[in-house]
Scaffold this motif. Structure first.
Motif, short mmCIF file in Angstrom:
data_model
loop_
_atom_site.label_atom_id
_atom_site.label_comp_id
_atom_site.label_asym_id
_atom_site.label_seq_id
_atom_site.Cartn_x
_atom_site.Cartn_y
_atom_site.Cartn_z
N GLY A 60 0.81 -1.21 0.00
CA GLY A 60 0.00 0.00 0.00
C GLY A 60 0.85 1.27 0.00
N GLY A 61 1.93 1.26 0.78
CA GLY A 61 2.82 2.41 0.80
C GLY A 61 3.49 2.63 -0.54
N MET A 62 3.89 1.56 -1.17
CA MET A 62 4.53 1.66 -2.48
C MET A 62 3.54 2.10 -3.56
SD MET A 62 7.06 -1.59 -2.32
CE MET A 62 8.37 -1.64 -1.10
N LEU A 63 2.33 1.58 -3.47
CA LEU A 63 1.29 1.99 -4.42
C LEU A 63 0.97 3.48 -4.24
CD1 LEU A 63 -0.82 1.20 -6.56
CD2 LEU A 63 -2.36 0.58 -4.68
N LEU A 64 0.90 3.95 -3.01
CA LEU A 64 0.65 5.36 -2.75
C LEU A 64 1.77 6.23 -3.33
CD1 LEU A 64 -0.96 7.64 -1.42
CD2 LEU A 64 0.26 7.14 0.72
N ALA A 65 3.02 5.85 -3.12
CA ALA A 65 4.14 6.62 -3.66
C ALA A 65 4.10 6.64 -5.19
CB ALA A 65 5.47 6.06 -3.16
N ALA A 66 3.78 5.50 -5.78
CA ALA A 66 3.68 5.44 -7.24
C ALA A 66 2.56 6.35 -7.75
CB ALA A 66 3.45 4.00 -7.70
N TRP A 67 1.44 6.35 -7.04
CA TRP A 67 0.30 7.18 -7.43
C TRP A 67 0.65 8.67 -7.34
CZ3 TRP A 67 -2.66 10.38 -4.10
CH2 TRP A 67 -3.80 10.95 -4.70
N VAL A 68 1.33 9.06 -6.24
CA VAL A 68 1.69 10.47 -6.06
C VAL A 68 2.60 10.94 -7.20
CG1 VAL A 68 2.92 12.11 -4.56
CG2 VAL A 68 1.40 10.40 -3.56
N SER A 69 3.47 10.05 -7.67
CA SER A 69 4.37 10.43 -8.77
C SER A 69 3.70 10.30 -10.13
CB SER A 69 5.64 9.57 -8.74
OG SER A 69 5.35 8.25 -9.15
N GLY A 70 2.40 9.99 -10.13
CA GLY A 70 1.68 9.86 -11.40
C GLY A 70 2.05 8.59 -12.14
N PHE A 71 2.56 7.61 -11.43
CA PHE A 71 2.98 6.31 -12.00
C PHE A 71 4.07 6.49 -13.06
CE2 PHE A 71 -1.37 5.69 -10.50
CZ PHE A 71 -1.17 4.66 -9.61
N GLU A 72 4.79 7.64 -13.00
CA GLU A 72 5.86 7.89 -13.95
C GLU A 72 7.13 7.13 -13.59
OE1 GLU A 72 6.48 12.05 -14.57
OE2 GLU A 72 4.38 12.41 -15.07
N LYS A 73 7.43 7.05 -12.31
CA LYS A 73 8.67 6.38 -11.87
C LYS A 73 8.44 4.89 -11.64
CE LYS A 73 10.58 10.49 -9.79
NZ LYS A 73 11.42 11.00 -8.75
N GLY B 279 5.72 2.01 -12.64
CA GLY B 279 4.55 1.73 -13.48
C GLY B 279 3.83 0.44 -13.11
N TRP B 280 2.90 0.08 -13.97
CA TRP B 280 2.04 -1.07 -13.67
C TRP B 280 2.80 -2.39 -13.67
CZ3 TRP B 280 1.19 -5.13 -16.94
CH2 TRP B 280 1.55 -4.97 -18.28
N VAL C 102 4.46 -6.84 -10.19
CA VAL C 102 5.49 -7.67 -9.55
C VAL C 102 5.37 -7.54 -8.03
CG1 VAL C 102 7.99 -7.95 -9.18
CG2 VAL C 102 7.09 -7.66 -11.49
N LEU C 103 5.20 -6.31 -7.55
CA LEU C 103 5.07 -6.09 -6.11
C LEU C 103 3.80 -6.74 -5.55
CD1 LEU C 103 6.23 -2.35 -5.94
CD2 LEU C 103 7.53 -4.38 -5.25
N ALA C 104 2.72 -6.70 -6.31
CA ALA C 104 1.47 -7.34 -5.87
C ALA C 104 1.65 -8.86 -5.80
CB ALA C 104 0.33 -6.99 -6.81
N VAL C 105 2.34 -9.42 -6.77
CA VAL C 105 2.60 -10.87 -6.77
C VAL C 105 3.46 -11.25 -5.56
CG1 VAL C 105 3.80 -12.73 -8.00
CG2 VAL C 105 2.25 -11.22 -9.24
N VAL D 2 12.99 -3.86 -5.40
CA VAL D 2 12.33 -3.74 -6.71
C VAL D 2 11.78 -2.33 -6.88
CG1 VAL D 2 10.32 -4.51 -8.04
CG2 VAL D 2 11.81 -6.20 -6.96
N PHE D 3 11.13 -1.83 -5.83
CA PHE D 3 10.56 -0.49 -5.89
C PHE D 3 11.67 0.56 -6.07
CE2 PHE D 3 9.00 3.49 -4.17
CZ PHE D 3 7.74 3.59 -4.77
N ALA D 4 12.73 0.47 -5.29
CA ALA D 4 13.82 1.44 -5.38
C ALA D 4 14.47 1.39 -6.77
CB ALA D 4 14.86 1.16 -4.30
N PHE D 5 14.65 0.20 -7.29
CA PHE D 5 15.25 0.07 -8.63
C PHE D 5 14.36 0.77 -9.67
CE2 PHE D 5 16.01 -2.01 -12.68
CZ PHE D 5 17.39 -1.93 -12.77
N ALA D 6 13.05 0.51 -9.60
CA ALA D 6 12.13 1.14 -10.56
C ALA D 6 12.10 2.65 -10.37
CB ALA D 6 10.73 0.55 -10.39
N TRP D 7 12.18 3.10 -9.13
CA TRP D 7 12.09 4.53 -8.83
C TRP D 7 13.32 5.30 -9.34
CZ3 TRP D 7 8.03 7.12 -6.71
CH2 TRP D 7 8.25 8.44 -6.33
#
Length: 161
Positions: free
Chosen positions: A35-48, A50-51, A56-59, A154-159
């Protein structure tokens, strides 16, 4: 304070509380991390992030819940735990929360031991079941913690990349 800053702080708090929740069974650890990672992705407009990364994070989140259940069940089944031992382990887990971190580790053991002892009236079997259940919970917790840190990676790498 800028709303985005507030949301990023909230996202970081969710991730930190979620990681703590992988150890404390009363908190839904991995869903909070996600949820925290999804929130951060949402705040950035899913630019950093993505889906594809979020999938992968949901899995990994779902996998952590499966691992937790399977590890505990395998630990209990491997030593022949009765249904009362499993129920005792769950009750012991929640009762242990009142005693802090020590209670979190001792509670499931004592609960499974008492449940099995009530079922069989054999202390040696009850002790074996208590230990087996406890080992299963510890193994599950270690795997969940590993998956939580893998999710952070995974999140940090994508970010950043």
């Amino acid at each position: 304070m800028n709303p985005d800053t507030f949301y990023y702080i909230l996202a970081a708090v969710l991730v930190i509380v979620g990681i703590v929740g992988t150890i404390l069974p009363a908190l839904p650890g991995m869903p909070l991390v996600f949820g925290g990672m999804l929130l951060a992705a949402w705040v950035s407009g899913f630019e950093k992030v993505g889906w594809i990364t979020l999938t992968v994070l949901a899995v990994l989140t779902v996998l952590s819940m499966v691992v937790d259940f399977v590890a505990t069940a395998m630990g209990a089944k491997r030593v022949g735990a009765s249904r009362l031992a499993i129920i005792g382990s769950v009750i012991g887990t929640f009762a242990g929360l009142a005693f802090g971190l020590i209670g979190v580790f001792v509670g499931p053991f004592v609960g499974a031991l008492l449940g099995e002892w009530i079922h069989t009236r054999q202390l040696d079997q009850a002790t074996k079941v208590g230990i087996g259940t406890w080992v299963g919970i510890i193994v599950g917790t270690v795997f969940k913690l590993g998956l939580a840190f893998a999710m952070v990676g995974v999140f940090a790498f994508a970010w950043f990349f």
